[in-house]
Design a protein around this motif. Sequence first.
Motif, PDB file in Angstrom:
ATOM      1  N   THR A  26       5.716 -14.784  10.318  1.00 56.85           N
ATOM      2  CA  THR A  26       4.186 -14.383   8.745  1.00 56.85           C
ATOM      3  C   THR A  26       3.612 -13.450  10.318  1.00 56.85           C
ATOM      4  O   THR A  26       2.491 -13.135   9.596  1.00 56.85           O
ATOM      5  N   ARG A  27       2.786 -14.727  11.416  1.00 56.42           N
ATOM      6  CA  ARG A  27       1.713 -14.188  12.016  1.00 56.42           C
ATOM      7  C   ARG A  27       2.007 -12.114  12.347  1.00 56.42           C
ATOM      8  O   ARG A  27       1.129 -12.032  12.877  1.00 56.42           O
ATOM      9  N   LEU A  28       3.098 -12.453  12.395  1.00 55.81           N
ATOM     10  CA  LEU A  28       3.788 -11.271  13.940  1.00 55.81           C
ATOM     11  C   LEU A  28       3.449 -10.127  12.048  1.00 55.81           C
ATOM     12  O   LEU A  28       2.955  -8.598  12.882  1.00 55.81           O
ATOM     13  N   GLN A  40       1.236  -9.509  10.128  1.00 57.85           N
ATOM     14  CA  GLN A  40       0.342  -9.625   9.561  1.00 57.85           C
ATOM     15  C   GLN A  40      -0.596  -9.098  10.911  1.00 57.85           C
ATOM     16  O   GLN A  40      -1.440  -8.311  10.172  1.00 57.85           O
ATOM     17  N   ALA A  41      -0.241  -9.351  12.405  1.00 52.33           N
ATOM     18  CA  ALA A  41      -0.840  -8.435  12.716  1.00 52.33           C
ATOM     19  C   ALA A  41      -0.278  -6.890  13.337  1.00 52.33           C
ATOM     20  O   ALA A  41      -0.962  -6.753  13.286  1.00 52.33           O
ATOM     21  N   GLY A  42       0.954  -6.801  13.024  1.00 51.63           N
ATOM     22  CA  GLY A  42       1.556  -5.498  12.428  1.00 51.63           C
ATOM     23  C   GLY A  42       0.698  -4.694  11.885  1.00 51.63           C
ATOM     24  O   GLY A  42       0.458  -4.125  11.360  1.00 51.63           O
ATOM     25  N   SER A  43       0.950  -5.448  10.255  1.00 54.06           N
ATOM     26  CA  SER A  43      -0.015  -4.882   9.276  1.00 54.06           C
ATOM     27  C   SER A  43      -1.410  -4.025   9.586  1.00 54.06           C
ATOM     28  O   SER A  43      -1.713  -3.230   9.010  1.00 54.06           O
ATOM     29  N   LYS A  44      -2.298  -5.754  10.205  1.00 55.72           N
ATOM     30  CA  LYS A  44      -3.363  -5.018  10.249  1.00 55.72           C
ATOM     31  C   LYS A  44      -3.902  -4.329  11.746  1.00 55.72           C
ATOM     32  O   LYS A  44      -4.549  -2.702  11.325  1.00 55.72           O
ATOM     33  N   PHE A  45      -2.952  -4.362  12.668  1.00 52.06           N
ATOM     34  CA  PHE A  45      -2.305  -2.661  13.624  1.00 52.06           C
ATOM     35  C   PHE A  45      -2.545  -1.187  12.778  1.00 52.06           C
ATOM     36  O   PHE A  45      -3.091   0.061  12.849  1.00 52.06           O
ATOM     37  N   ASP A  48      -5.362  -0.810  10.633  1.00 49.11           N
ATOM     38  CA  ASP A  48      -6.783  -0.127  11.017  1.00 49.11           C
ATOM     39  C   ASP A  48      -6.531   1.394  12.011  1.00 49.11           C
ATOM     40  O   ASP A  48      -7.136   2.049  12.288  1.00 49.11           O
TER      41      ASP A  48
END
Length: 339
Positions: A142-144, A146-151, A154
Amino acid sequence: TYTRQLATLLRAGIPLASAMSALIEQSQTPDVEAALRDIRERITQGLSFAEALAYHPAYFDDLFVNMVKAGEASGNLDAVLERLADYLQKQASLRNKVSAALAYPVVMMGIGVVIVVILMSFVVPKIMTIVAQSRQTLPVSTRLLQAGSKFLADGWLGIVSAILGVLLVHRLLMRRREYRYGFDRVKLRLPIVGELIRKTAVSRFAISMSTLLKSGVPVLEALRIVKDIVGNAVVQRVLDTVHDRIVEGADISTPIKRSGVFPPVVGYMIAVGEQSGQLEDMLDRVATAYDEEVTVTTEKVTSLLEPVIIVVMAVVVGFIVIAVMQPILKISDVTRVRR
């Protein structure tokens, strides 16, 4: 279509200028009509047909112009135009076969990429907002995600800019001979796809060379023209070598056999054609054989691409689903325990 119609009109005894007028009358494309009118005007002013065609390289390449020149010199312009029409039709057929075979995998891949981008940019951030409110420790997946989605959300502008920049630099570097040679050599070494590129280049070489020789174009001139048609810098360099060896007194087949680029069977078939005096017919056979090879290889590529794309997209979507569902299920279990 225009070339075949012009051949038919000339065979019927209609003068060239009048035949051009007939083509102009039925033209439905303004740019083509303007080019045909200009060619007719130059012919009436005293230029040869080949010279008039040379003023419009966007429509008539070196092969076309030189074949017409040979046809005018031999007095067989109608027969040469018929050969040209056959050649253009075969090339279009080959392109259409490859394009049609690759269309489904390309569309499928494009749709898959769009779906993933939409999920990562719009769906996942909303779900992550809900999950974050629970203040639970998120799983690694999930953290991965989340990071991919944010990247992606943005930095999409930076990603697009980087891709466009790479494509622009690549296009500029392709103008340099050594870079293009290295890039084309890498393409030829790719598994399966490299064989498809090689066979397509061999087919183009064989049919173009045969068409030119049958029309009376000298071998050295034919090689110079064909070099710009094959579409691969590595093959072009081989044809340059063949040209130089012929000038030195060698035959065509020996440098082709030693090139390591053309399949050995092509060199041997050309050697047989040279020894028997039937080089044009042998090149026709090579072209026919490799047209079939291109079709078979294209089908093989697409048959491999389809399951690979399906598996890759299934893994990506599956990862997204698992990464989203894990914290939701955890929240659900915590809520049920509290009750």
